[in-house]
Design a protein around this motif. Sequence first.
Motif, mmCIF file in Angstrom:
data_model
loop_
_atom_site.group_PDB
_atom_site.id
_atom_site.type_symbol
_atom_site.label_atom_id
_atom_site.label_comp_id
_atom_site.label_asym_id
_atom_site.label_seq_id
_atom_site.Cartn_x
_atom_site.Cartn_y
_atom_site.Cartn_z
ATOM 1 N N THR A 135 -2.857 1.881 -7.050
ATOM 2 C CA THR A 135 -1.764 2.052 -6.101
ATOM 3 C C THR A 135 -0.742 0.940 -6.233
ATOM 4 O O THR A 135 0.458 1.161 -6.069
ATOM 5 C CB THR A 135 -2.317 2.070 -4.662
ATOM 6 O OG1 THR A 135 -3.210 3.182 -4.524
ATOM 7 C CG2 THR A 135 -1.205 2.197 -3.633
ATOM 8 N N GLU A 136 -1.199 -0.276 -6.575
ATOM 9 C CA GLU A 136 -0.334 -1.439 -6.553
ATOM 10 C C GLU A 136 0.618 -1.538 -7.746
ATOM 11 O O GLU A 136 1.705 -2.082 -7.627
ATOM 12 C CB GLU A 136 -1.162 -2.718 -6.498
ATOM 13 C CG GLU A 136 -1.982 -2.898 -5.221
ATOM 14 C CD GLU A 136 -3.228 -2.032 -5.201
ATOM 15 O OE1 GLU A 136 -3.749 -1.801 -4.087
ATOM 16 O OE2 GLU A 136 -3.689 -1.586 -6.274
ATOM 17 N N ASP A 137 0.192 -1.062 -8.917
ATOM 18 C CA ASP A 137 0.930 -1.350 -10.144
ATOM 19 C C ASP A 137 1.539 -0.103 -10.772
ATOM 20 O O ASP A 137 0.901 0.965 -10.810
ATOM 21 C CB ASP A 137 -0.003 -2.024 -11.165
ATOM 22 C CG ASP A 137 -0.581 -3.317 -10.626
ATOM 23 O OD1 ASP A 137 -1.810 -3.391 -10.474
ATOM 24 O OD2 ASP A 137 0.220 -4.225 -10.342
ATOM 25 N N PHE A 138 2.740 -0.282 -11.323
ATOM 26 C CA PHE A 138 3.440 0.843 -11.968
ATOM 27 C C PHE A 138 4.239 0.294 -13.137
ATOM 28 O O PHE A 138 5.454 0.100 -13.064
ATOM 29 C CB PHE A 138 4.343 1.531 -10.952
ATOM 30 C CG PHE A 138 4.931 2.835 -11.419
ATOM 31 C CD1 PHE A 138 6.270 3.128 -11.165
ATOM 32 C CD2 PHE A 138 4.166 3.785 -12.073
ATOM 33 C CE1 PHE A 138 6.821 4.335 -11.569
ATOM 34 C CE2 PHE A 138 4.704 4.990 -12.487
ATOM 35 C CZ PHE A 138 6.038 5.262 -12.231
ATOM 36 N N ASN A 147 0.823 -1.215 0.000
ATOM 37 C CA ASN A 147 0.000 0.000 0.000
ATOM 38 C C ASN A 147 0.859 1.267 0.000
ATOM 39 O O ASN A 147 0.503 2.275 0.617
ATOM 40 C CB ASN A 147 -0.954 0.011 1.196
ATOM 41 C CG ASN A 147 -2.125 0.958 0.971
ATOM 42 O OD1 ASN A 147 -2.571 1.158 -0.162
ATOM 43 N ND2 ASN A 147 -2.619 1.562 2.038
ATOM 44 N N HIS A 148 1.982 1.188 -0.713
ATOM 45 C CA HIS A 148 2.876 2.341 -0.817
ATOM 46 C C HIS A 148 2.363 3.335 -1.838
ATOM 47 O O HIS A 148 1.927 2.955 -2.922
ATOM 48 C CB HIS A 148 4.287 1.881 -1.208
ATOM 49 C CG HIS A 148 5.025 1.228 -0.097
ATOM 50 N ND1 HIS A 148 6.251 0.613 -0.283
ATOM 51 C CD2 HIS A 148 4.742 1.108 1.226
ATOM 52 C CE1 HIS A 148 6.676 0.155 0.879
ATOM 53 N NE2 HIS A 148 5.785 0.429 1.800
ATOM 54 N N GLU A 149 2.441 4.612 -1.485
ATOM 55 C CA GLU A 149 2.014 5.651 -2.415
ATOM 56 C C GLU A 149 3.081 5.936 -3.483
ATOM 57 O O GLU A 149 2.760 6.281 -4.609
ATOM 58 C CB GLU A 149 1.708 6.939 -1.650
ATOM 59 C CG GLU A 149 0.425 6.877 -0.817
ATOM 60 C CD GLU A 149 -0.817 6.788 -1.679
ATOM 61 O OE1 GLU A 149 -1.778 6.101 -1.266
ATOM 62 O OE2 GLU A 149 -0.847 7.384 -2.772
ATOM 63 N N GLY A 200 1.512 8.786 -6.453
ATOM 64 C CA GLY A 200 0.199 8.248 -6.131
ATOM 65 C C GLY A 200 -0.523 7.869 -7.402
ATOM 66 O O GLY A 200 -0.097 8.215 -8.509
ATOM 67 N N ALA A 201 -1.627 7.138 -7.257
ATOM 68 C CA ALA A 201 -2.408 6.716 -8.415
ATOM 69 C C ALA A 201 -2.821 7.929 -9.237
ATOM 70 O O ALA A 201 -3.324 8.920 -8.693
ATOM 71 C CB ALA A 201 -3.629 5.925 -7.967
ATOM 72 N N GLY A 202 -2.566 7.850 -10.537
ATOM 73 C CA GLY A 202 -2.934 8.916 -11.453
ATOM 74 C C GLY A 202 -1.913 10.025 -11.595
ATOM 75 O O GLY A 202 -2.092 10.948 -12.394
ATOM 76 N N ILE A 203 -0.808 9.937 -10.841
ATOM 77 C CA ILE A 203 0.204 11.009 -10.848
ATOM 78 C C ILE A 203 1.573 10.419 -11.159
ATOM 79 O O ILE A 203 2.051 9.542 -10.437
ATOM 80 C CB ILE A 203 0.265 11.720 -9.483
ATOM 81 C CG1 ILE A 203 -1.117 12.216 -9.067
ATOM 82 C CG2 ILE A 203 1.260 12.875 -9.544
ATOM 83 C CD1 ILE A 203 -1.161 12.723 -7.642
ATOM 84 N N THR A 204 2.182 10.895 -12.252
ATOM 85 C CA THR A 204 3.527 10.451 -12.597
ATOM 86 C C THR A 204 4.365 11.657 -12.997
ATOM 87 O O THR A 204 3.817 12.715 -13.350
ATOM 88 C CB THR A 204 3.524 9.438 -13.752
ATOM 89 O OG1 THR A 204 3.018 10.068 -14.934
ATOM 90 C CG2 THR A 204 2.663 8.221 -13.427
#
Lengths: 114, 116
Positions: A71-74, A28-30, A51-55
């Motif tokens: 949150t889990e996947d990148f 659950n890491h941001e 965070g999700a949606g922010i790169t």
Amino acid sequence: NAGVTQTPKFQVLKTGQSMTLQCAQDMNHEYMSWYRQDPGMGLRLIHYSVGAGITDQGEVPNGYNVSRSTTEDFPLRLLSAAPSQTSVYFCASSYGQGASETQYFGPGTRLLVL
Amino acid sequence: AQTVTQSQPEMSVQEAETVTLSCTYDTSENNYYLFWYKQPPSRQMILVIRQEAYKQQNATENRFSVNFQKAAKSFSLKISDSQLGDTAMYFCAFMKGYNYGQNFVFGPGTRLSVLP
């Protein structure tokens, strides 16, 4: 708790091919990031996400795309592989954004582009 | 831009002895963090020790300690009672202030071999 996982462990591509390197964490890491490791140069930051949606871009973003829908996947995408992208790729995550937060690294993906 | 230099590409030490790995960095920042990471043959990156620049006391983690010289911008790692499992690449890293991402810079690494 698997930590940070990366797939595949090893991949061979031909110049011009595309592929996606997967990274997932179950803590659950941001904060997540992608690095490449080349001989004699240490690790260099490619892209990161707070965070999700922010790169955002790191030091060496050219030739790579990322997205963060959960949150889990990148995942890290190579749209048209080049020999200069031959490297070892590491994904990392941390709970918080500060330097007091420990970064957890995945086992790496070795990529060879012919 | 911040840079991190490790002037020793390779080092070796006898088991049970002490070894010191060097790291220097260049920054105009006053608030930052310094790290030593270990990368064994498995390629996993493992945090060894961390130092906050505002702390004068040197960080210590069991057999690992640092000598942090802020004015000289030096951050060396001392490994006491070296063990075979300490054989690895060691990376010095810098992070500016509280920011994530772009401000995390690694040095080129020192390959340490612990000899039986």
